[in-house]
Design an enzyme around this catalytic site. Structure first.
Site, PDB file in Angstrom:
ATOM      1  N   GLU A  86      28.468  11.253   2.417  1.00 25.81           N
ATOM      2  CA  GLU A  86      29.002  11.075   3.782  1.00 25.81           C
ATOM      3  C   GLU A  86      30.535  11.088   3.762  1.00 25.81           C
ATOM      4  OE1 GLU A  86      27.028   8.270   6.364  1.00 25.81           O
ATOM      5  OE2 GLU A  86      28.964   7.468   6.988  1.00 25.81           O
ATOM      6  N   THR A 108      30.973  11.787   9.945  1.00 25.28           N
ATOM      7  CA  THR A 108      30.902  10.708  10.935  1.00 25.28           C
ATOM      8  C   THR A 108      31.592  11.102  12.245  1.00 25.28           C
ATOM      9  OG1 THR A 108      32.924   9.627  10.197  1.00 25.28           O
ATOM     10  CG2 THR A 108      30.880   8.969   9.100  1.00 25.28           C
ATOM     11  N   TYR A 109      31.372  10.270  13.258  1.00 19.63           N
ATOM     12  CA  TYR A 109      31.851  10.559  14.612  1.00 19.63           C
ATOM     13  C   TYR A 109      32.113   9.233  15.318  1.00 19.63           C
ATOM     14  CZ  TYR A 109      31.700  12.659  19.298  1.00 19.63           C
ATOM     15  OH  TYR A 109      31.994  13.090  20.555  1.00 19.63           O
ATOM     16  N   HIS A 124      27.158  13.616  12.761  1.00 17.27           N
ATOM     17  CA  HIS A 124      26.809  12.355  13.420  1.00 17.27           C
ATOM     18  C   HIS A 124      27.174  12.490  14.899  1.00 17.27           C
ATOM     19  CE1 HIS A 124      27.159   9.641   9.588  1.00 17.27           C
ATOM     20  NE2 HIS A 124      26.738  10.848   9.282  1.00 17.27           N
ATOM     21  N   GLY A 157      26.340   3.912  17.948  1.00 18.48           N
ATOM     22  CA  GLY A 157      27.800   3.879  17.838  1.00 18.48           C
ATOM     23  C   GLY A 157      28.350   2.522  18.211  1.00 18.48           C
ATOM     24  N   ASP A 158      29.581   2.274  17.775  1.00 19.65           N
ATOM     25  CA  ASP A 158      30.253   1.014  18.088  1.00 19.65           C
ATOM     26  C   ASP A 158      31.378   1.288  19.077  1.00 19.65           C
ATOM     27  OD1 ASP A 158      28.681  -0.705  16.491  1.00 19.65           O
ATOM     28  OD2 ASP A 158      29.634   0.145  14.717  1.00 19.65           O
ATOM     29  N   HIS A 203      20.059  -5.202  12.606  1.00 15.22           N
ATOM     30  CA  HIS A 203      21.329  -4.913  13.268  1.00 15.22           C
ATOM     31  C   HIS A 203      21.924  -6.218  13.774  1.00 15.22           C
ATOM     32  CE1 HIS A 203      24.063  -3.523  16.447  1.00 15.22           C
ATOM     33  NE2 HIS A 203      24.211  -2.459  15.671  1.00 15.22           N
ATOM     34  N   LYS A 237      12.076   4.159  17.217  1.00 14.44           N
ATOM     35  CA  LYS A 237      13.099   5.213  17.115  1.00 14.44           C
ATOM     36  C   LYS A 237      12.731   6.214  16.018  1.00 14.44           C
ATOM     37  CE  LYS A 237      17.134   3.901  15.242  1.00 14.44           C
ATOM     38  NZ  LYS A 237      18.517   3.382  15.093  1.00 14.44           N
ATOM     39  N   GLN A 243      22.046   1.508   6.441  1.00 14.19           N
ATOM     40  CA  GLN A 243      23.331   0.868   6.201  1.00 14.19           C
ATOM     41  C   GLN A 243      23.356   0.506   4.713  1.00 14.19           C
ATOM     42  OE1 GLN A 243      26.375   0.322   6.448  1.00 14.19           O
ATOM     43  NE2 GLN A 243      26.368  -0.567   8.493  1.00 14.19           N
TER      44      GLN A 243
END
Ligand code: FAD
Length: 294
Positions: free
Chosen positions: A17, A48-49, A77, A108-109, A148, A164, A174
């Site tokens: 990644e 990543t995004y 991503h 996403g955060d 999470h 999901k 993670q």
């Protein structure tokens, strides 16, 4: 064959990644890292995004650049934050038009308040549905071995993950530090009737400075592991800590592979050293490279 679901069906996958560079200096570092890691022959790489217009361009540029100028199989991503549903559909369509077949659909955060549109999709599962409706993608999702942080409890997080993943093709976890965390997650999914591939996310801890950062980034370093790193520091300083961190990550990889993991996904932080060393220690590198390293 460039769909990750097909690669996973054919055997274990080993992936790296990266994050898209935000400056010339970061671009130089990433270019060097890619030069050093590409010869290891990863099954795929992911980019990543963050969400929002600037990040959209950076991720798309890197993914399409990889597609057209290298032999790497890229996965983009994509996050729900800072986008309307229509924008997400447009991004997915433009990825397909560019020939991108793999997408990691994420919640996403939160990002900078002024960078992007209001969020319309609440959860990653809705992005999976959107990508399925557009069609042609192999779709991955995120899994959190410890649950999470926003979940009310582990059981409901596992329920949501099972729903999901049932719609997606595979998950990537993670990072975590104990094999049982990963195995517990896989067992919980199986209990819920979901047996799709779950790739363990691997993040070696190569300095004492990064120990407190790990908790903020997603998973705390366990006390026994911190003690081993502190011991290494006392006897051999920073280089011994680095070696110890790489050994611990290699042991973790061996344990999860022996327990049936369908591959490994390395969080490289755009650096090649640790990933390369673990790859070599596991005997995953092509023969010519392993001989050169010896
Ligand atoms: P979701 O699946 O939406 O879950 C988020 C929370 O909502 C969980 O608590 C879940 O239990 C709950 N939930 C889910 N569905 C429902 C539902 N239907 N009803 C009620 N509750 C629900 N972040 C980035 O910004 N960019 C990246 O590129 C990126 N890459 C990542 C790669 C990997 C492999 C991983 C593991 C994480 C990555 N992240 C990235 C971080 C990720 O975006 C965050 O962890 C985010 O907070 C949650 O994303 P998710 O996809 O797990 O979200």
């Amino acid at each position: 064959m460039t769909r990750i679901a097909d690669l996973l069906a054919a055997g274990p996958t080993y992936s790296f990644e990266f994050f898209p560079p935000k400056s010339d200096r970061e671009l130089k570092v990433l270019s060097q890292t890619l030069l050093e890691l590409q010869p290891l022959g990863p099954s795929f790489v992911s980019v990543t995004y963050r969400g929002g217009a600037a990040s959209r361009q950076r991720t798309q540029d890197l993914v399409t650049g990889m597609l057209h100028t290298s032999t790497l199989v890229p996965m983009a991503h994509l996050v729900c934050v800072a986008h309307t549903r229509l924008e997400l559909a447009e991004i997915l369509v433009s990825l397909r038009k560019a020939g991108v077949e793999n997408v990691l659909a994420l919640g996403g955060d939160p990002t900078a308040a002024d960078d992007g549109s209001p969020r319309e999709l609440a959860y990653a599962v809705q992005l999976v549905e959107l990508a399925r409706a557009i069609g042609g993608f192999s779709i991955g999702v995120a899994a959190h071995p410890a649950g999470h942080p926003a979940s009310p409890d582990l059981r409901s997080d596992r329920d949501r993950l099972a729903e999901k993943l049932a719609l997606a093709d595979f998950a990537i976890t993670q990072f975590f530090f104990e094999p049982d965390e990963y195995l517990g997650l896989v067992a919980d999914l199986a209990e819920r009737g979901v047996r799709k591939p779950v790739l363990p996310g691997i993040m070696p801890v190569t300095s004492l400075r990064s120990v407190p950062r790990m908790a903020a980034m997603g998973a705390a370093v366990p006390a026994w592991m911190e003690s081993r790193l502190v011991e290494a520091d006392a006897t051999g300083g920073a280089e011994a800590v680095r070696r110890c961190g790489i050994e611990l990550a290699t042991e973790l990889c061996r344990a999860v592979l022996a327990a049936g993991a369908p591959g490994l996904h390395f969080y490289t932080l755009n650096q090649s050293g640790a990933t390369r060393e673990i790859y070599l220690a596991l005997g995953l590198a092509p023969k010519a490279i392993a001989a050169g390293a010896g």
